[in-house]
Motif scaffolding. Structure first.
Motif, mmCIF file in Angstrom:
data_model
loop_
_atom_site.group_PDB
_atom_site.id
_atom_site.type_symbol
_atom_site.label_atom_id
_atom_site.label_comp_id
_atom_site.label_asym_id
_atom_site.label_seq_id
_atom_site.Cartn_x
_atom_site.Cartn_y
_atom_site.Cartn_z
ATOM 1 N N THR A 30 32.406 26.823 42.991
ATOM 2 C CA THR A 30 31.988 28.227 43.019
ATOM 3 C C THR A 30 33.169 29.168 42.827
ATOM 4 O O THR A 30 34.318 28.807 43.055
ATOM 5 N N ARG A 31 32.848 30.384 42.412
ATOM 6 C CA ARG A 31 33.809 31.491 42.349
ATOM 7 C C ARG A 31 33.158 32.631 43.115
ATOM 8 O O ARG A 31 31.998 32.961 42.878
ATOM 9 N N THR A 32 33.903 33.231 44.041
ATOM 10 C CA THR A 32 33.347 34.245 44.940
ATOM 11 C C THR A 32 34.133 35.540 44.853
ATOM 12 O O THR A 32 35.349 35.532 44.664
ATOM 13 N N LEU A 33 33.410 36.639 45.033
ATOM 14 C CA LEU A 33 33.993 37.978 45.027
ATOM 15 C C LEU A 33 33.212 38.829 46.011
ATOM 16 O O LEU A 33 31.989 38.725 46.092
ATOM 17 N N VAL A 34 33.912 39.661 46.777
ATOM 18 C CA VAL A 34 33.230 40.595 47.676
ATOM 19 C C VAL A 34 33.254 41.972 47.027
ATOM 20 O O VAL A 34 34.314 42.460 46.633
ATOM 21 N N VAL A 35 32.071 42.581 46.892
ATOM 22 C CA VAL A 35 31.947 43.930 46.326
ATOM 23 C C VAL A 35 31.460 44.873 47.425
ATOM 24 O O VAL A 35 30.901 44.437 48.424
ATOM 25 N N GLU A 36 31.671 46.149 47.228
ATOM 26 C CA GLU A 36 31.277 47.151 48.226
ATOM 27 C C GLU A 36 29.795 47.498 48.163
ATOM 28 O O GLU A 36 29.254 48.069 49.097
ATOM 29 N N ALA A 37 29.134 47.162 47.093
ATOM 30 C CA ALA A 37 27.736 47.546 46.873
ATOM 31 C C ALA A 37 26.790 46.836 47.829
ATOM 32 O O ALA A 37 27.100 45.767 48.368
ATOM 33 N N ALA A 42 23.909 44.934 43.933
ATOM 34 C CA ALA A 42 24.696 43.838 43.362
ATOM 35 C C ALA A 42 23.795 42.860 42.608
ATOM 36 O O ALA A 42 24.195 42.305 41.585
ATOM 37 N N LEU A 43 22.579 42.671 43.097
ATOM 38 C CA LEU A 43 21.626 41.793 42.402
ATOM 39 C C LEU A 43 21.233 42.397 41.063
ATOM 40 O O LEU A 43 21.225 41.696 40.045
ATOM 41 N N GLU A 44 20.942 43.686 41.043
ATOM 42 C CA GLU A 44 20.588 44.359 39.790
ATOM 43 C C GLU A 44 21.734 44.277 38.783
ATOM 44 O O GLU A 44 21.503 44.027 37.599
ATOM 45 N N ALA A 45 22.968 44.460 39.258
ATOM 46 C CA ALA A 45 24.133 44.380 38.370
ATOM 47 C C ALA A 45 24.288 42.970 37.810
ATOM 48 O O ALA A 45 24.609 42.792 36.632
ATOM 49 N N GLY A 46 24.052 41.960 38.646
ATOM 50 C CA GLY A 46 24.153 40.575 38.193
ATOM 51 C C GLY A 46 23.103 40.215 37.162
ATOM 52 O O GLY A 46 23.399 39.575 36.152
ATOM 53 N N THR A 110 35.159 36.148 33.980
ATOM 54 C CA THR A 110 34.731 37.282 33.146
ATOM 55 C C THR A 110 33.367 37.811 33.582
ATOM 56 O O THR A 110 33.108 39.015 33.475
ATOM 57 N N LEU A 111 32.508 36.926 34.086
ATOM 58 C CA LEU A 111 31.199 37.381 34.564
ATOM 59 C C LEU A 111 31.372 38.266 35.809
ATOM 60 O O LEU A 111 30.707 39.301 35.940
ATOM 61 N N LEU A 112 32.252 37.871 36.699
ATOM 62 C CA LEU A 112 32.483 38.670 37.910
ATOM 63 C C LEU A 112 33.150 40.000 37.580
ATOM 64 O O LEU A 112 32.845 41.024 38.201
ATOM 65 N N ILE A 113 34.039 39.998 36.602
ATOM 66 C CA ILE A 113 34.655 41.258 36.170
ATOM 67 C C ILE A 113 33.591 42.183 35.604
ATOM 68 O O ILE A 113 33.589 43.393 35.867
ATOM 69 N N ASP A 114 32.655 41.631 34.849
ATOM 70 C CA ASP A 114 31.555 42.416 34.295
ATOM 71 C C ASP A 114 30.719 43.026 35.421
ATOM 72 O O ASP A 114 30.325 44.193 35.359
ATOM 73 N N VAL A 115 30.436 42.254 36.472
ATOM 74 C CA VAL A 115 29.669 42.765 37.620
ATOM 75 C C VAL A 115 30.439 43.903 38.283
ATOM 76 O O VAL A 115 29.861 44.956 38.595
ATOM 77 N N GLN A 116 31.742 43.718 38.493
ATOM 78 C CA GLN A 116 32.563 44.787 39.088
ATOM 79 C C GLN A 116 32.513 46.053 38.244
ATOM 80 O O GLN A 116 32.405 47.166 38.765
ATOM 81 N N GLU A 117 32.591 45.895 36.932
ATOM 82 C CA GLU A 117 32.539 47.046 36.024
ATOM 83 C C GLU A 117 31.201 47.770 36.139
ATOM 84 O O GLU A 117 31.140 48.996 36.211
ATOM 85 N N ARG A 118 30.106 47.008 36.175
ATOM 86 C CA ARG A 118 28.781 47.613 36.292
ATOM 87 C C ARG A 118 28.603 48.350 37.606
ATOM 88 O O ARG A 118 27.841 49.305 37.692
ATOM 89 N N LEU A 119 29.309 47.888 38.636
ATOM 90 C CA LEU A 119 29.224 48.533 39.957
ATOM 91 C C LEU A 119 30.257 49.655 40.116
ATOM 92 O O LEU A 119 30.281 50.330 41.143
ATOM 93 N N GLY A 120 31.110 49.835 39.117
ATOM 94 C CA GLY A 120 32.156 50.855 39.191
ATOM 95 C C GLY A 120 33.226 50.501 40.197
ATOM 96 O O GLY A 120 33.810 51.387 40.827
ATOM 97 N N GLU A 121 33.515 49.215 40.355
ATOM 98 C CA GLU A 121 34.473 48.763 41.362
ATOM 99 C C GLU A 121 35.675 48.063 40.789
ATOM 100 O O GLU A 121 36.356 47.309 41.490
ATOM 101 N N LEU A 122 35.988 48.273 39.525
ATOM 102 C CA LEU A 122 37.175 47.651 38.968
ATOM 103 C C LEU A 122 38.428 48.299 39.566
ATOM 104 O O LEU A 122 38.461 49.516 39.768
ATOM 105 N N PRO A 123 39.449 47.482 39.838
ATOM 106 C CA PRO A 123 40.695 48.045 40.406
ATOM 107 C C PRO A 123 41.408 48.949 39.440
ATOM 108 O O PRO A 123 41.275 48.917 38.284
#
Length: 123
Positions: A30-37, A42-46, A110-123
């Motif tokens: 697995t690859r894991t990431l914690v987002v603020e959403a 987060a489900l909709e973004a995924g 790259t999939l997780l980066i895409d999710v972060q971008e959709r949530l507006g949470e990229l560093p």
């Protein structure tokens, strides 16, 4: 009697040969990431990320925070997008199989980066 013994020996050889083919598959990594959403966001973004990349959603359960998707490629790529509430948001976990074998976790970066971008949470 010798004919019966010969048949039994051949039958036992066939059973042993077929039984030796059974293998257990390795657990997916697995690859894991914690987002603020929130989990629903987060489900909709995924789901949006997966469909934009050509995946077909086989199952999406908002209550369980679980999405199963498949990409019709050769070999087929199956992805699982799971969510859990975390202290500071939502834990997003991706895992998958390609051709029945576990996919290395870096494939999901790259999939997780895409999710972060959709949530507006990229560093």
């Amino acid at each position: 009697m010798s004919r019966l013994l010969g048949v039994l020996l051949v039958a036992s050889f066939v059973v042993l040969s077929v039984g030796g083919c059974a293998t257990t598959s390795a657990a997916p990594q697995t690859r894991t990431l914690v987002v603020e959403a929130e989990p629903s966001t987060a489900l909709e973004a995924g789901v949006a990320m997966l469909t934009a990349r050509g995946f077909v959603i086989r199952r999406a359960d908002v209550d369980l925070g679980d999405v199963e998707a498949v990409l019709a490629a050769r070999p087929t790529l199956e992805v699982r997008y799971r969510l859990e509430a975390a202290e500071q948001g939502t834990r997003v976990t991706l895992s998958g199989r390609r051709g029945g074998q576990p996919v290395p976790p870096y494939v999901f970066d790259t999939l997780l980066i895409d999710v972060q971008e959709r949530l507006g949470e990229l560093p």
